[in-house]
Design a protein around this motif. Structure first.
Motif, PDB file in Angstrom:
ATOM      1  N   GLU A  76      20.477  20.732  70.305  1.00  0.00           N
ATOM      2  CA  GLU A  76      19.738  19.480  70.489  1.00  0.00           C
ATOM      3  C   GLU A  76      18.795  19.224  69.318  1.00  0.00           C
ATOM      4  N   GLY A  77      18.191  20.275  68.780  1.00  0.00           N
ATOM      5  CA  GLY A  77      17.308  20.131  67.624  1.00  0.00           C
ATOM      6  C   GLY A  77      18.055  19.593  66.414  1.00  0.00           C
ATOM      7  N   GLY A  78      19.262  20.091  66.208  1.00  0.00           N
ATOM      8  CA  GLY A  78      20.098  19.591  65.112  1.00  0.00           C
ATOM      9  C   GLY A  78      20.498  18.144  65.320  1.00  0.00           C
ATOM     10  N   MET A  79      20.844  17.808  66.557  1.00  0.00           N
ATOM     11  CA  MET A  79      21.203  16.420  66.869  1.00  0.00           C
ATOM     12  C   MET A  79      20.015  15.491  66.642  1.00  0.00           C
ATOM     13  N   SER A  80      18.824  15.947  67.022  1.00  0.00           N
ATOM     14  CA  SER A  80      17.628  15.132  66.866  1.00  0.00           C
ATOM     15  C   SER A  80      17.333  14.877  65.388  1.00  0.00           C
ATOM     16  N   GLN A  81      17.485  15.882  64.562  1.00  0.00           N
ATOM     17  CA  GLN A  81      17.237  15.707  63.128  1.00  0.00           C
ATOM     18  C   GLN A  81      18.266  14.784  62.495  1.00  0.00           C
ATOM     19  N   LYS A  82      19.519  14.891  62.922  1.00  0.00           N
ATOM     20  CA  LYS A  82      20.556  13.995  62.402  1.00  0.00           C
ATOM     21  C   LYS A  82      20.289  12.556  62.834  1.00  0.00           C
ATOM     22  N   LEU A  83      19.868  12.380  64.087  1.00  0.00           N
ATOM     23  CA  LEU A  83      19.540  11.045  64.574  1.00  0.00           C
ATOM     24  C   LEU A  83      18.382  10.457  63.772  1.00  0.00           C
ATOM     25  N   PHE A  84      17.384  11.269  63.472  1.00  0.00           N
ATOM     26  CA  PHE A  84      16.255  10.798  62.663  1.00  0.00           C
ATOM     27  C   PHE A  84      16.743  10.328  61.293  1.00  0.00           C
ATOM     28  N   ALA A  85      17.619  11.116  60.674  1.00  0.00           N
ATOM     29  CA  ALA A  85      18.130  10.752  59.347  1.00  0.00           C
ATOM     30  C   ALA A  85      18.899   9.438  59.389  1.00  0.00           C
ATOM     31  N   VAL A  86      19.692   9.240  60.409  1.00  0.00           N
ATOM     32  CA  VAL A  86      20.462   8.006  60.530  1.00  0.00           C
ATOM     33  C   VAL A  86      19.531   6.823  60.815  1.00  0.00           C
ATOM     34  N   LEU A  87      18.576   7.019  61.710  1.00  0.00           N
ATOM     35  CA  LEU A  87      17.655   5.936  62.049  1.00  0.00           C
ATOM     36  C   LEU A  87      16.808   5.506  60.854  1.00  0.00           C
ATOM     37  N   THR A  88      16.419   6.440  60.006  1.00  0.00           N
ATOM     38  CA  THR A  88      15.606   6.060  58.846  1.00  0.00           C
ATOM     39  C   THR A  88      16.360   5.118  57.928  1.00  0.00           C
ATOM     40  N   SER A  89      17.673   5.211  57.900  1.00  0.00           N
ATOM     41  CA  SER A  89      18.437   4.306  57.045  1.00  0.00           C
ATOM     42  C   SER A  89      18.722   2.963  57.714  1.00  0.00           C
ATOM     43  N   TYR A  90      18.519   2.871  59.032  1.00  0.00           N
ATOM     44  CA  TYR A  90      18.800   1.631  59.758  1.00  0.00           C
ATOM     45  C   TYR A  90      17.560   0.857  60.179  1.00  0.00           C
ATOM     46  N   LEU A  91      16.372   1.425  60.023  1.00  0.00           N
ATOM     47  CA  LEU A  91      15.147   0.755  60.460  1.00  0.00           C
ATOM     48  C   LEU A  91      14.323   0.316  59.268  1.00  0.00           C
ATOM     49  N   ARG A  92      13.884  -0.920  59.293  1.00  0.00           N
ATOM     50  CA  ARG A  92      13.085  -1.503  58.212  1.00  0.00           C
ATOM     51  C   ARG A  92      11.958  -2.325  58.807  1.00  0.00           C
ATOM     52  N   GLY A  93      11.133  -2.885  57.956  1.00  0.00           N
ATOM     53  CA  GLY A  93      10.095  -3.824  58.372  1.00  0.00           C
ATOM     54  C   GLY A  93       9.101  -3.227  59.340  1.00  0.00           C
ATOM     55  N   ARG A  94       8.926  -3.897  60.458  1.00  0.00           N
ATOM     56  CA  ARG A  94       7.953  -3.463  61.463  1.00  0.00           C
ATOM     57  C   ARG A  94       8.283  -2.095  62.048  1.00  0.00           C
ATOM     58  N   CYS A  95       9.531  -1.723  62.034  1.00  0.00           N
ATOM     59  CA  CYS A  95       9.934  -0.433  62.591  1.00  0.00           C
ATOM     60  C   CYS A  95       9.633   0.727  61.648  1.00  0.00           C
ATOM     61  N   ALA A  96       9.314   0.429  60.402  1.00  0.00           N
ATOM     62  CA  ALA A  96       9.068   1.485  59.423  1.00  0.00           C
ATOM     63  C   ALA A  96       7.862   2.338  59.804  1.00  0.00           C
ATOM     64  N   HIS A  97       6.865   1.738  60.463  1.00  0.00           N
ATOM     65  CA  HIS A  97       5.703   2.537  60.864  1.00  0.00           C
ATOM     66  C   HIS A  97       6.066   3.558  61.941  1.00  0.00           C
ATOM     67  N   LEU A  98       7.047   3.246  62.767  1.00  0.00           N
ATOM     68  CA  LEU A  98       7.508   4.209  63.764  1.00  0.00           C
ATOM     69  C   LEU A  98       8.210   5.380  63.091  1.00  0.00           C
ATOM     70  N   VAL A  99       8.982   5.077  62.055  1.00  0.00           N
ATOM     71  CA  VAL A  99       9.669   6.131  61.309  1.00  0.00           C
ATOM     72  C   VAL A  99       8.641   7.037  60.643  1.00  0.00           C
ATOM     73  N   ARG A 100       7.641   6.432  60.014  1.00  0.00           N
ATOM     74  CA  ARG A 100       6.608   7.231  59.344  1.00  0.00           C
ATOM     75  C   ARG A 100       5.837   8.102  60.325  1.00  0.00           C
ATOM     76  N   SER A 101       5.663   7.640  61.551  1.00  0.00           N
ATOM     77  CA  SER A 101       4.916   8.423  62.536  1.00  0.00           C
ATOM     78  C   SER A 101       5.640   9.712  62.920  1.00  0.00           C
ATOM     79  N   GLU A 102       6.948   9.740  62.756  1.00  0.00           N
ATOM     80  CA  GLU A 102       7.731  10.936  63.091  1.00  0.00           C
ATOM     81  C   GLU A 102       8.244  11.668  61.856  1.00  0.00           C
ATOM     82  N   SER A 103       7.767  11.301  60.687  1.00  0.00           N
ATOM     83  CA  SER A 103       8.335  11.864  59.457  1.00  0.00           C
ATOM     84  C   SER A 103       8.051  13.357  59.291  1.00  0.00           C
ATOM     85  N   LYS A 104       6.968  13.864  59.864  1.00  0.00           N
ATOM     86  CA  LYS A 104       6.688  15.305  59.738  1.00  0.00           C
ATOM     87  C   LYS A 104       7.612  16.128  60.612  1.00  0.00           C
ATOM     88  N   SER A 105       7.776  15.710  61.851  1.00  0.00           N
ATOM     89  CA  SER A 105       8.604  16.489  62.782  1.00  0.00           C
ATOM     90  C   SER A 105      10.086  16.158  62.668  1.00  0.00           C
TER      91      SER A 105
END
Length: 116
Positions: free
Chosen positions: A51-80
């Protein structure tokens, strides 16, 4: 890509995104459905190795699909790099869970001025 500018388009984007994601790995179907039903996202320490591996892969994919207002949500999870928590936050942010929240969201959208 989803920018968060139009919350009404989130459901459509979510359907397209999950269809594409689940085509690559069918385990995400059950994982995302279960995650969306939970009142809050589980902590990163609660995941097993898979599940940890799946979560990290999902984060990587989401970072490439989220822009604009959603970018702050991505930055909030960038450490973990917790993609499941990011997904949970996105769904809570853009899918009204009550009638009152849906009404408040539509009123907020109608209050924005229209620019040509």
């Amino acid at each position: 890509m989803y920018s968060g500018d139009d919350p009404m388009l989130f459901q459509q984007w979510k359907q397209q995104f999950t269809s594409c994601l689940c085509f690559g790995d069918s385990r995400y179907v059950e994982a995302l459905e279960a995650l969306e039903k939970k009142p809050e996202a589980p902590p990163l320490t609660a995941y097993n190795a898979d599940e940890g591996g799946m979560s990290q892969k999902l984060f990587a994919v989401l970072t490439s699909y989220l822009r604009g207002r959603c970018a702050h949500l991505v930055r909030s999870e960038s450490k973990s790099k917790d993609g499941f928590k990011l997904w949970h936050t996105l769904c809570r942010e853009y899918i009204p869970n009550t009638r009152q929240r849906a009404l408040a969201l539509s009123q907020a959208l109608s209050a924005y001025p229209v620019f040509g």
